[in-house]
Design a protein around this motif. Structure first.
Motif, PDB file in Angstrom:
ATOM      1  N   GLY A 169      11.685  13.849   1.685  1.00  0.00           N
ATOM      2  CA  GLY A 169      12.061  12.643   0.929  1.00  0.00           C
ATOM      3  C   GLY A 169      12.054  11.430   1.849  1.00  0.00           C
ATOM      4  N   ARG A 170      11.026  10.597   1.706  1.00  0.00           N
ATOM      5  CA  ARG A 170      10.896   9.446   2.619  1.00  0.00           C
ATOM      6  C   ARG A 170      11.975   8.401   2.376  1.00  0.00           C
ATOM      7  NH1 ARG A 170       5.109   8.353  -0.123  1.00  0.00           N
ATOM      8  NH2 ARG A 170       5.809   7.849  -2.224  1.00  0.00           N
ATOM      9  N   THR A 171      12.523   8.363   1.159  1.00  0.00           N
ATOM     10  CA  THR A 171      13.527   7.323   0.891  1.00  0.00           C
ATOM     11  C   THR A 171      14.783   7.574   1.727  1.00  0.00           C
ATOM     12  OG1 THR A 171      14.577   8.455  -0.968  1.00  0.00           O
ATOM     13  CG2 THR A 171      12.690   7.078  -1.484  1.00  0.00           C
ATOM     14  N   VAL A 172      15.171   8.848   1.867  1.00  0.00           N
ATOM     15  CA  VAL A 172      16.370   9.120   2.666  1.00  0.00           C
ATOM     16  C   VAL A 172      16.102   8.912   4.156  1.00  0.00           C
ATOM     17  CG1 VAL A 172      17.772  10.537   1.123  1.00  0.00           C
ATOM     18  CG2 VAL A 172      15.910  11.615   2.377  1.00  0.00           C
ATOM     19  N   MET A 226       0.816  -1.206   0.000  1.00  0.00           N
ATOM     20  CA  MET A 226       0.000   0.000   0.000  1.00  0.00           C
ATOM     21  C   MET A 226       0.850   1.256   0.000  1.00  0.00           C
ATOM     22  SD  MET A 226      -2.782   1.189   2.730  1.00  0.00           S
ATOM     23  CE  MET A 226      -4.104   2.257   2.307  1.00  0.00           C
ATOM     24  N   ARG A 227       0.457   2.205  -0.828  1.00  0.00           N
ATOM     25  CA  ARG A 227       1.040   3.556  -0.804  1.00  0.00           C
ATOM     26  C   ARG A 227      -0.096   4.534  -0.566  1.00  0.00           C
ATOM     27  NH1 ARG A 227       5.171   6.016  -5.178  1.00  0.00           N
ATOM     28  NH2 ARG A 227       6.568   4.771  -3.885  1.00  0.00           N
ATOM     29  N   HIS A 228       0.184   5.502   0.332  1.00  0.00           N
ATOM     30  CA  HIS A 228      -0.881   6.438   0.731  1.00  0.00           C
ATOM     31  C   HIS A 228      -0.219   7.786   1.041  1.00  0.00           C
ATOM     32  CE1 HIS A 228      -4.190   8.085   3.145  1.00  0.00           C
ATOM     33  NE2 HIS A 228      -4.961   7.107   2.690  1.00  0.00           N
ATOM     34  N   HIS A 285      19.830   7.476  -6.939  1.00  0.00           N
ATOM     35  CA  HIS A 285      18.656   8.357  -6.851  1.00  0.00           C
ATOM     36  C   HIS A 285      17.468   7.399  -6.786  1.00  0.00           C
ATOM     37  CE1 HIS A 285      15.652  11.357  -7.941  1.00  0.00           C
ATOM     38  NE2 HIS A 285      16.549  12.312  -8.089  1.00  0.00           N
ATOM     39  N   PRO A 286      16.473   7.679  -5.940  1.00  0.00           N
ATOM     40  CA  PRO A 286      15.350   6.727  -5.877  1.00  0.00           C
ATOM     41  C   PRO A 286      14.477   6.808  -7.121  1.00  0.00           C
ATOM     42  CG  PRO A 286      14.925   8.621  -4.460  1.00  0.00           C
ATOM     43  CD  PRO A 286      16.335   8.765  -4.954  1.00  0.00           C
ATOM     44  N   LEU A 287      14.614   7.881  -7.874  1.00  0.00           N
ATOM     45  CA  LEU A 287      13.821   8.170  -9.070  1.00  0.00           C
ATOM     46  C   LEU A 287      12.339   8.335  -8.704  1.00  0.00           C
ATOM     47  CD1 LEU A 287      15.524   5.887 -11.759  1.00  0.00           C
ATOM     48  CD2 LEU A 287      16.039   8.277 -11.177  1.00  0.00           C
ATOM     49  N   PRO A 288      11.527   9.065  -9.430  1.00  0.00           N
ATOM     50  CA  PRO A 288      11.893   9.706 -10.683  1.00  0.00           C
ATOM     51  C   PRO A 288      12.779  10.934 -10.458  1.00  0.00           C
ATOM     52  CG  PRO A 288       9.684  10.383 -10.014  1.00  0.00           C
ATOM     53  CD  PRO A 288      10.135   9.365  -9.016  1.00  0.00           C
ATOM     54  N   ARG A 289      13.689  11.183 -11.431  1.00  0.00           N
ATOM     55  CA  ARG A 289      14.428  12.443 -11.392  1.00  0.00           C
ATOM     56  C   ARG A 289      13.606  13.435 -12.214  1.00  0.00           C
ATOM     57  NH1 ARG A 289      19.703  11.269 -15.371  1.00  0.00           N
ATOM     58  NH2 ARG A 289      18.720   9.538 -16.476  1.00  0.00           N
ATOM     59  N   THR A 332      18.158  13.323  -4.466  1.00  0.00           N
ATOM     60  CA  THR A 332      16.701  13.143  -4.382  1.00  0.00           C
ATOM     61  C   THR A 332      15.987  14.301  -5.062  1.00  0.00           C
ATOM     62  OG1 THR A 332      16.553  14.304  -2.266  1.00  0.00           O
ATOM     63  CG2 THR A 332      16.828  11.918  -2.164  1.00  0.00           C
ATOM     64  N   ARG A 333      14.744  14.048  -5.409  1.00  0.00           N
ATOM     65  CA  ARG A 333      13.876  15.023  -6.080  1.00  0.00           C
ATOM     66  C   ARG A 333      13.231  15.929  -5.036  1.00  0.00           C
ATOM     67  NH1 ARG A 333       8.291  14.759  -7.025  1.00  0.00           N
ATOM     68  NH2 ARG A 333       8.221  12.910  -5.715  1.00  0.00           N
ATOM     69  N   ILE A 334      12.973  17.174  -5.411  1.00  0.00           N
ATOM     70  CA  ILE A 334      12.225  18.051  -4.508  1.00  0.00           C
ATOM     71  C   ILE A 334      10.766  17.553  -4.488  1.00  0.00           C
ATOM     72  CG2 ILE A 334      11.657  19.827  -6.220  1.00  0.00           C
ATOM     73  CD1 ILE A 334      12.514  21.868  -3.982  1.00  0.00           C
ATOM     74  N   GLN A 335      10.224  17.359  -3.271  1.00  0.00           N
ATOM     75  CA  GLN A 335       8.907  16.713  -3.132  1.00  0.00           C
ATOM     76  C   GLN A 335       7.807  17.781  -3.135  1.00  0.00           C
ATOM     77  OE1 GLN A 335       8.877  12.949  -2.252  1.00  0.00           O
ATOM     78  NE2 GLN A 335      10.812  13.351  -3.284  1.00  0.00           N
ATOM     79  N   LYS A 336       7.667  18.458  -4.279  1.00  0.00           N
ATOM     80  CA  LYS A 336       6.747  19.607  -4.339  1.00  0.00           C
ATOM     81  C   LYS A 336       5.314  19.249  -3.986  1.00  0.00           C
ATOM     82  CE  LYS A 336       8.914  22.836  -7.441  1.00  0.00           C
ATOM     83  NZ  LYS A 336       9.100  23.206  -8.815  1.00  0.00           N
ATOM     84  N   GLU A 383       7.932   6.944   5.477  1.00  0.00           N
ATOM     85  CA  GLU A 383       8.983   5.963   5.163  1.00  0.00           C
ATOM     86  C   GLU A 383       8.725   5.229   3.860  1.00  0.00           C
ATOM     87  OE1 GLU A 383      11.205   3.392   7.437  1.00  0.00           O
ATOM     88  OE2 GLU A 383      10.577   4.221   9.356  1.00  0.00           O
ATOM     89  N   HIS A 384       9.760   4.573   3.391  1.00  0.00           N
ATOM     90  CA  HIS A 384       9.679   3.753   2.183  1.00  0.00           C
ATOM     91  C   HIS A 384      10.684   2.610   2.392  1.00  0.00           C
ATOM     92  CE1 HIS A 384       9.018   2.609  -1.831  1.00  0.00           C
ATOM     93  NE2 HIS A 384       9.170   3.750  -2.466  1.00  0.00           N
ATOM     94  N   PRO A 385      10.336   1.663   3.316  1.00  0.00           N
ATOM     95  CA  PRO A 385      11.344   0.682   3.733  1.00  0.00           C
ATOM     96  C   PRO A 385      11.869  -0.228   2.624  1.00  0.00           C
ATOM     97  CG  PRO A 385       9.172   0.135   4.640  1.00  0.00           C
ATOM     98  CD  PRO A 385       9.059   1.499   4.035  1.00  0.00           C
TER      99      PRO A 385
HETATM  100  N1  ASP Z   1       9.876   7.248  -5.794  1.00  0.00           N
HETATM  101  C1  ASP Z   1      10.312   7.761  -4.514  1.00  0.00           C
HETATM  102  C2  ASP Z   1       9.156   7.800  -3.535  1.00  0.00           C
HETATM  103  O1  ASP Z   1       8.079   7.337  -3.841  1.00  0.00           O
HETATM  104  C3  ASP Z   1      11.032   9.054  -4.624  1.00  0.00           C
HETATM  105  C4  ASP Z   1      10.263  10.234  -5.172  1.00  0.00           C
HETATM  106  O2  ASP Z   1       9.076  10.150  -5.475  1.00  0.00           O
HETATM  107  O3  ASP Z   1      10.911  11.286  -5.292  1.00  0.00           O
HETATM  108  O4  ASP Z   1       9.336   8.297  -2.450  1.00  0.00           O
END
Ligand code: ASP
Length: 343
Positions: free
Chosen positions: A168-171, A103-105, A271-275, A230-234, A131-133
């Motif tokens: 950025g949850r991945t970091v 699940m993603r939310h 990079h977790p992508l998307p860039r 990482t991407r800016i999470q706008k 998080e994104h374990p």
């Molecule tokens: N794909 C990664 C995430 O879902 C990174 C990102 O969206 O920037 O967190």
């Protein structure tokens, strides 16, 4: 151990080490040289209420490569949550249909709330800025694999994380996972206002890691082993923030200039992508495509064996993999991407 994978916090180091070992054994299947049917008959529910390409497709593909089948739903519009259904009810209902759930939310903590209503394994595919374990596990698998290829130890490695370290949850997941291992040097480079949360910095420092914080990449650094951009999470910004932080300045551009002036021939770029490849985004630059130091597609490829290992361990079939392996019968390209490096 909990039947779920919700946060790096609940993973023991033994489990992480075992999971990476299982992932290694999954590689022939992920690379389409072998097939297995250990999850034949099992069904995955893939529930994505936020945008996703890699996580959704790779969990889906990983489950199918183990012999299972997948039901999925994307967005709130076509789900009963749009009619006011609670996470509790949705969880209990879906748990009655499937054998595992990803699940993603958009809300932090929502996947844990969903998981609390079912004993069917739930995997957090990203909960807002939380998080994104599974991404942290595949990132760590990638670092280990690249370091093995380069003959480098993990202990004492210099890992530089840059970009939106606040949302950025991945970091967040990755730094918690690294904290479990031998002391490293971790440099955090973020624009003002987008720094790594203080509690995470304190946690990592309390495990004996050396932490440095900067606000620009336009400086000199001690030799870097890994650049994790990482991407800016706008999408997580309020309107006010959008005005104050409109994007990364050019000093956050991780590209050929940065790599050639600040890194070594053995630095790897992740990079977790998307860039964000639109002009002015100043995210990870496409001018690195074809540079063997760019590990981003090796990293995405690693998502399949790692996610297969997650399913196999959570569903208790990790000991059956080799018994069930057979050669594939179809033709596959020796190299997936036209710019892929030889290793
Ligand atoms: N794909 C990664 C995430 O879902 C990174 C990102 O969206 O920037 O967190």
């Amino acid at each position: 151990m909990s039947p779920h994978l919700l946060s790096v916090d609940t993973l023991s180091r033994d489990y992480i080490d075992h999971l990476l070992h299982v992932a290694k054994r999954m590689e022939p299947i992920a690379q389409r040289r072998k097939i297995t049917r250990v999850l034949e008959g099992a069904v995955l529910g893939n529930l994505f209420f936020e945008a996703s390409t890699r996580t959704r497709i790779s969990f889906n593909a990983a489950f199918c490569r183990l012999g299972g089948t997948v039901c999925d739903t994307t967005g709130f519009t076509f789900s009963s949550m749009a009619k006011g259904e609670s996470l509790y009810d949705t969880s209990r209902v879906i748990g009655g249909y499937v054998d595992a759930i990803v699940m993603r939310h958009p809300d932090q903590g929502s996947v844990a709330e969903f998981a609390s209503a079912t004993n069917v394994p739930v995997i957090n595919g990203g909960d807002g800025p939380g998080e994104h374990p599974s991404q942290a596990l595949l990132d760590f698998y990638t670092i280990n694999k690249e370091f093995t290829r380069l003959g480098k130890p993990l202990a004492g490695a210099h890992i530089l994380m840059t970009g939106d370290l606040k949302y950025g949850r991945t970091v967040h997941s990755l730094i918690k996972l690294l904290a479990r291992y031998e002391p490293m040097h971790i440099t955090l480079v973020a624009p003002p206002g987008l720094e790594m949360p203080v509690e995470l910095i304190e946690l990592v420092a309390s495990h004996g890691h050396r932490i440095e914080q900067r606000d620009s990449l336009d400086e000199s650094f001690e030799p870097i082993d890994v650049v994790y951009a990482t991407r800016i999470q706008k999408e997580r910004f309020t309107d006010e923030m959008l005005e104050s932080v409109s994007g990364f300045t050019p000093t956050f551009n991780v590209g050929r200039h940065f790599l050639n002036s600040r890194c070594t021939p053995q630095t790897i770029v992740m990079h977790p992508l998307p860039r964000d490849s639109r002009p002015g985004a100043n995210d990870l630059n496409v001018d690195l495509n074809g540079d063997p130091r760019l590990a981003i597609f090796r990293q995405t490829d690693n998502g399949i064996p790692v996610r297969m290992a997650i399913f196999a361990t959570l569903l208790g079939v990790d000991h059956l993999i080799e018994k069930d392996m057979r050669d594939v019968g179809w033709k596959t390209p020796t190299r997936v991407g036209v710019d892929d490096a030889d290793f």
